[in-house]
Design a protein around this motif. Structure first.
Motif, PDB file in Angstrom:
ATOM      1  N   ALA A 161       0.823  -1.220   0.000  1.00 42.16           N
ATOM      2  CA  ALA A 161       0.000   0.000   0.000  1.00 42.16           C
ATOM      3  C   ALA A 161       0.853   1.266   0.000  1.00 42.16           C
ATOM      4  O   ALA A 161       0.658   2.165  -0.835  1.00 42.16           O
ATOM      5  CB  ALA A 161      -0.950  -0.009   1.197  1.00 42.16           C
ATOM      6  N   ILE A 162       1.815   1.357   0.915  1.00 37.68           N
ATOM      7  CA  ILE A 162       2.658   2.560   0.994  1.00 37.68           C
ATOM      8  C   ILE A 162       3.581   2.668  -0.219  1.00 37.68           C
ATOM      9  O   ILE A 162       3.678   3.753  -0.822  1.00 37.68           O
ATOM     10  CB  ILE A 162       3.443   2.591   2.324  1.00 37.68           C
ATOM     11  CG1 ILE A 162       2.457   2.798   3.485  1.00 37.68           C
ATOM     12  CG2 ILE A 162       4.502   3.702   2.310  1.00 37.68           C
ATOM     13  CD1 ILE A 162       3.058   2.703   4.859  1.00 37.68           C
TER      14      ILE A 162
ATOM     15  N   PRO B 110      -1.873  10.342 -16.641  1.00 37.10           N
ATOM     16  CA  PRO B 110      -2.418   9.583 -15.511  1.00 37.10           C
ATOM     17  C   PRO B 110      -1.380   8.676 -14.861  1.00 37.10           C
ATOM     18  O   PRO B 110      -0.372   8.319 -15.478  1.00 37.10           O
ATOM     19  CB  PRO B 110      -3.532   8.751 -16.155  1.00 37.10           C
ATOM     20  CG  PRO B 110      -3.112   8.598 -17.579  1.00 37.10           C
ATOM     21  CD  PRO B 110      -2.410   9.879 -17.933  1.00 37.10           C
ATOM     22  N   VAL B 111      -1.628   8.321 -13.619  1.00 38.95           N
ATOM     23  CA  VAL B 111      -0.730   7.423 -12.874  1.00 38.95           C
ATOM     24  C   VAL B 111      -0.929   5.983 -13.340  1.00 38.95           C
ATOM     25  O   VAL B 111       0.032   5.239 -13.538  1.00 38.95           O
ATOM     26  CB  VAL B 111      -0.999   7.538 -11.357  1.00 38.95           C
ATOM     27  CG1 VAL B 111      -0.312   6.402 -10.597  1.00 38.95           C
ATOM     28  CG2 VAL B 111      -0.528   8.892 -10.849  1.00 38.95           C
ATOM     29  N   LEU B 112      -2.202   5.608 -13.516  1.00 43.85           N
ATOM     30  CA  LEU B 112      -2.518   4.234 -13.894  1.00 43.85           C
ATOM     31  C   LEU B 112      -2.771   4.104 -15.386  1.00 43.85           C
ATOM     32  O   LEU B 112      -3.191   5.047 -16.054  1.00 43.85           O
ATOM     33  CB  LEU B 112      -3.737   3.730 -13.127  1.00 43.85           C
ATOM     34  CG  LEU B 112      -3.591   3.580 -11.617  1.00 43.85           C
ATOM     35  CD1 LEU B 112      -4.895   3.074 -11.017  1.00 43.85           C
ATOM     36  CD2 LEU B 112      -2.445   2.647 -11.259  1.00 43.85           C
ATOM     37  N   TYR B 113      -2.520   2.922 -15.872  1.00 43.54           N
ATOM     38  CA  TYR B 113      -2.715   2.608 -17.282  1.00 43.54           C
ATOM     39  C   TYR B 113      -3.675   1.428 -17.352  1.00 43.54           C
ATOM     40  O   TYR B 113      -3.424   0.376 -16.762  1.00 43.54           O
ATOM     41  CB  TYR B 113      -1.347   2.252 -17.882  1.00 43.54           C
ATOM     42  CG  TYR B 113      -1.362   1.820 -19.320  1.00 43.54           C
ATOM     43  CD1 TYR B 113      -1.674   2.709 -20.335  1.00 43.54           C
ATOM     44  CD2 TYR B 113      -1.021   0.504 -19.674  1.00 43.54           C
ATOM     45  CE1 TYR B 113      -1.654   2.318 -21.667  1.00 43.54           C
ATOM     46  CE2 TYR B 113      -1.000   0.104 -20.991  1.00 43.54           C
ATOM     47  CZ  TYR B 113      -1.314   1.016 -21.984  1.00 43.54           C
ATOM     48  OH  TYR B 113      -1.300   0.633 -23.298  1.00 43.54           O
TER      49      TYR B 113
ATOM     50  N   PHE C  93       0.904   0.467 -13.427  1.00 41.25           N
ATOM     51  CA  PHE C  93       1.409   1.822 -13.251  1.00 41.25           C
ATOM     52  C   PHE C  93       1.971   2.250 -14.604  1.00 41.25           C
ATOM     53  O   PHE C  93       2.667   1.473 -15.269  1.00 41.25           O
ATOM     54  CB  PHE C  93       2.513   1.857 -12.190  1.00 41.25           C
ATOM     55  CG  PHE C  93       1.996   1.903 -10.779  1.00 41.25           C
ATOM     56  CD1 PHE C  93       1.234   2.980 -10.348  1.00 41.25           C
ATOM     57  CD2 PHE C  93       2.279   0.885  -9.887  1.00 41.25           C
ATOM     58  CE1 PHE C  93       0.756   3.030  -9.050  1.00 41.25           C
ATOM     59  CE2 PHE C  93       1.806   0.927  -8.589  1.00 41.25           C
ATOM     60  CZ  PHE C  93       1.039   2.003  -8.168  1.00 41.25           C
ATOM     61  N   ARG C  94       1.657   3.465 -15.012  1.00 45.15           N
ATOM     62  CA  ARG C  94       2.091   3.928 -16.337  1.00 45.15           C
ATOM     63  C   ARG C  94       3.614   4.052 -16.385  1.00 45.15           C
ATOM     64  O   ARG C  94       4.211   4.741 -15.575  1.00 45.15           O
ATOM     65  CB  ARG C  94       1.447   5.278 -16.657  1.00 45.15           C
ATOM     66  CG  ARG C  94       1.795   5.807 -18.048  1.00 45.15           C
ATOM     67  CD  ARG C  94       1.009   7.056 -18.392  1.00 45.15           C
ATOM     68  NE  ARG C  94       1.238   8.120 -17.418  1.00 45.15           N
ATOM     69  CZ  ARG C  94       2.286   8.947 -17.459  1.00 45.15           C
ATOM     70  NH1 ARG C  94       3.199   8.832 -18.400  1.00 45.15           N
ATOM     71  NH2 ARG C  94       2.418   9.894 -16.542  1.00 45.15           N
ATOM     72  N   SER C  95       4.223   3.360 -17.350  1.00 44.22           N
ATOM     73  CA  SER C  95       5.678   3.392 -17.501  1.00 44.22           C
ATOM     74  C   SER C  95       6.101   3.992 -18.846  1.00 44.22           C
ATOM     75  O   SER C  95       7.291   4.095 -19.132  1.00 44.22           O
ATOM     76  CB  SER C  95       6.261   1.971 -17.372  1.00 44.22           C
ATOM     77  OG  SER C  95       5.748   1.127 -18.392  1.00 44.22           O
ATOM     78  N   MET C  96       5.115   4.365 -19.674  1.00 39.99           N
ATOM     79  CA  MET C  96       5.402   4.962 -20.979  1.00 39.99           C
ATOM     80  C   MET C  96       4.771   6.342 -21.095  1.00 39.99           C
ATOM     81  O   MET C  96       3.895   6.708 -20.310  1.00 39.99           O
ATOM     82  CB  MET C  96       4.875   4.068 -22.111  1.00 39.99           C
ATOM     83  CG  MET C  96       5.637   2.784 -22.320  1.00 39.99           C
ATOM     84  SD  MET C  96       5.077   1.937 -23.828  1.00 39.99           S
ATOM     85  CE  MET C  96       6.232   0.569 -23.885  1.00 39.99           C
ATOM     86  N   ARG C  97       5.203   7.083 -22.102  1.00 37.59           N
ATOM     87  CA  ARG C  97       4.592   8.373 -22.388  1.00 37.59           C
ATOM     88  C   ARG C  97       3.121   8.170 -22.746  1.00 37.59           C
ATOM     89  O   ARG C  97       2.725   7.103 -23.227  1.00 37.59           O
ATOM     90  CB  ARG C  97       5.299   9.063 -23.567  1.00 37.59           C
ATOM     91  CG  ARG C  97       6.788   9.317 -23.377  1.00 37.59           C
ATOM     92  CD  ARG C  97       7.298  10.211 -24.500  1.00 37.59           C
ATOM     93  NE  ARG C  97       6.890   9.736 -25.821  1.00 37.59           N
ATOM     94  CZ  ARG C  97       7.652   9.017 -26.641  1.00 37.59           C
ATOM     95  NH1 ARG C  97       8.866   8.673 -26.273  1.00 37.59           N
ATOM     96  NH2 ARG C  97       7.201   8.646 -27.827  1.00 37.59           N
TER      97      ARG C  97
ATOM     98  N   ALA D 280       3.016   6.117  -7.218  1.00 40.78           N
ATOM     99  CA  ALA D 280       2.018   6.983  -7.847  1.00 40.78           C
ATOM    100  C   ALA D 280       2.483   8.437  -7.844  1.00 40.78           C
ATOM    101  O   ALA D 280       2.376   9.145  -8.860  1.00 40.78           O
ATOM    102  CB  ALA D 280       0.677   6.848  -7.137  1.00 40.78           C
ATOM    103  N   LEU D 281       3.021   8.884  -6.713  1.00 39.05           N
ATOM    104  CA  LEU D 281       3.522  10.260  -6.613  1.00 39.05           C
ATOM    105  C   LEU D 281       4.706  10.489  -7.553  1.00 39.05           C
ATOM    106  O   LEU D 281       4.803  11.531  -8.206  1.00 39.05           O
ATOM    107  CB  LEU D 281       3.927  10.570  -5.166  1.00 39.05           C
ATOM    108  CG  LEU D 281       2.783  10.732  -4.163  1.00 39.05           C
ATOM    109  CD1 LEU D 281       3.316  10.817  -2.735  1.00 39.05           C
ATOM    110  CD2 LEU D 281       1.954  11.969  -4.491  1.00 39.05           C
TER     111      LEU D 281
END
Length: 201
Positions: free
Chosen positions: A31-32, A48-51, A68-72, A38-39
């Protein structure tokens, strides 16, 4: 062709129970770290943070995978494209770190908890890739006979940069031999792969 695969009801019940317990524990423990990730994504790159992306699950049922978004954000402006691994210029600086430690995948514990995925199984792919690969890789669609997984035999045997032709060989082998012992073995090997960064694409 695999034909009709054995149902293995006891294995299926135990596997689902383990998935629920393990994914709940993982989400509590992570969780942490997930808040920190995300930050970091939000601060380091616009978007966005999520994909979310539609994938095919058991028997071809569609579901949304979370990462978690790792691309542009413009990574697929020219259409769907197979990843080039570490050399993919679309990956953000934070994305390289996330992929190295497989941290972009941890949101998928939510997919495991809701039953769309399992801990161990063939990695889920997009419908367009299934149609394309089946033209050239006979039997690729057989992967849909079991629930897709967070990790699998293909990932611990050859990494995430395997070609579809190589991947399907391992996935079919897993489907034929699947058992609790094999699942546990793959999970332990996945931990080793994560910490060694071997094949982390």
């Amino acid at each position: 062709s695999l034909g009709t695969i054995p149902a293995k009801p006891i294995y299926s019940v135990l596997k689902r129970a383990f998935d629920i317990v393990a994914s709940m524990l993982a989400l509590i423990i992570l969780a942490i770290p997930m808040i920190i990730i995300a930050l970091a994504i939000k601060i380091s790159s616009p978007g966005p943070v999520l994909y979310r992306q539609e994938r095919l699950g058991l028997n071809g049922k569609k579901f949304n995978i979370l990462k978690f978004r790792s691309m542009r954000t413009d990574a697929e402006k020219g259409g769907a494209r197979w990843s080039d691994g570490d050399n993919d210029e679309r990956i953000t600086p934070i994305g390289h770190v996330l992929r190295k430690f497989r941290l972009d995948e941890i949101q998928q514990f939510f997919c495991i908890l809701n039953g769309s995925m399992t801990l161990v199984g063939p990695r889920p792919e997009r419908e367009c890739f299934y149609h394309e690969f089946e033209k050239h890789v006979h039997g690729f669609i057989e992967r849909l006979k079991v629930k897709p997984g967070l990790t699998g035999l293909a990932q611990v045997s050859g990494g995430y940069d395997l070609s579809p032709q190589e991947k399907v060989v391992y996935d079919i082998e897993y489907i034929k031999k699947r058992s609790l012992f094999l699942d546990i073995k793959i999970m332990f090997e996945t931990v080793g792969v994560v910490f060694s960064h071997d094949g982390a694409k």
